[in-house]
Design an enzyme around this catalytic site. Sequence first.
Site, PDB file in Angstrom:
ATOM      1  N   CYS A 130     -28.218 -48.853  27.747  1.00 42.74           N
ATOM      2  CA  CYS A 130     -27.693 -48.474  26.430  1.00 42.74           C
ATOM      3  C   CYS A 130     -27.751 -49.618  25.425  1.00 42.74           C
ATOM      4  O   CYS A 130     -28.102 -49.420  24.260  1.00 42.74           O
ATOM      5  CB  CYS A 130     -26.261 -47.961  26.561  1.00 42.74           C
ATOM      6  N   GLY A 161     -19.279 -46.631  28.218  1.00 42.07           N
ATOM      7  CA  GLY A 161     -20.452 -47.038  28.971  1.00 42.07           C
ATOM      8  C   GLY A 161     -20.172 -47.188  30.454  1.00 42.07           C
ATOM      9  O   GLY A 161     -21.097 -47.219  31.263  1.00 42.07           O
ATOM     10  N   ARG A 235     -17.312 -56.367  27.124  1.00 41.64           N
ATOM     11  CA  ARG A 235     -16.646 -55.076  27.035  1.00 41.64           C
ATOM     12  C   ARG A 235     -15.462 -55.212  26.082  1.00 41.64           C
ATOM     13  O   ARG A 235     -14.669 -56.150  26.200  1.00 41.64           O
ATOM     14  CB  ARG A 235     -16.152 -54.629  28.413  1.00 41.64           C
ATOM     15  N   HIS A 242     -21.447 -48.851  20.710  1.00 44.43           N
ATOM     16  CA  HIS A 242     -21.749 -50.248  21.023  1.00 44.43           C
ATOM     17  C   HIS A 242     -22.178 -50.977  19.752  1.00 44.43           C
ATOM     18  O   HIS A 242     -22.897 -50.423  18.913  1.00 44.43           O
ATOM     19  CB  HIS A 242     -22.904 -50.339  22.023  1.00 44.43           C
TER      20      HIS A 242
END
Length: 340
Positions: A130, A161, A235, A242
């Site tokens: 991703c 994710g 994260r 994102h």
Amino acid sequence: MGYRVAVVGATGNVGREMLNILDERQFPVTEVTALASKRSAGKQVSFGDKTLTVKELDGFDFTGYDFALFSAGGSISAKYGPIAASQGCIVIDNSSHYRMDPDVPLIVPEVNPEAAAGYTKKNIIANPNCSTAQMVVALKPLHDVAKIKRVVVSTYQSVSGAGNDAMDELFNQTKGMFVHDEPSPEKFTKQIAFNVIPHIDMFMDDRYTKEEWKMVVETKKIIDPAIKLTATCVRVPTFVGHAESINIEFENELSADQARDILREAPGIMVIDNPDENGYVTPVECVGDYATFISRIRDDATVDNGLNLWCVSDNLRKGAALNTVQIAELVGREYLKKAA
């Protein structure tokens, strides 16, 4: 005449998005089948205004299906991907299992559509990570003009994710903080609520994480093996979307104004870049959108031919489900032409 499509992992975040996007983009289907584990068989998922009953993946016969869109993890793809492919179904896989296989094309349709022709070697196409997918959409049009030498990227990756359990963990920890519950990390290594964690996937021998390694090797395979790239993947406590801070060094001169013009014309990109409080896009604003948003394009005066930019995208869409459906559209249009 349309296609028969199987969605593997249909009850997960990405699987549900695949079904949404197949409907939204009016992908030409005659049949869509939702597949998952035995535990999820019998559950119901939405496909447009229809409700599909999930079937068990184990023992499913893919004969007669045109596409199998996999989003159920690497071990499932490793076991069932070759089965579907051997039964004549084109597998488009979201896991990392096939990405670096030299006989499996790794595709972002806006970037390297020509590589899709290689699917015939194994009847399998890989979808990139991703964080890689949205970045290469931004890098490729700039590389075509000025040739990228080096990239330094720091990511700000949402918990979606890492799956449904990760989203639940952020929600429960955030709620618990207000009633003085002690956070108890399970999906993540440390508290994720009101925190950031510089650790995604396993640590490797060189002290980089596997997520960071993926960004390096996938960018080389998709765009150019000569590009040098280093990444720090983090994260952050957002649910979807994102973001990436990208520093790029080019071989040839390219100003911020020129880059802005190039990116405005590039496929899949929306440039929102003004020096004011509304002149950039944040993760919460990109949720549900198809575009990769680019903001804060500016010269880097510390190197020759350097730029900085901010890149945001819905990781469940462009980072996974949307890119998968776009690959199916590309293969259908250029190679199968069944629905033409």
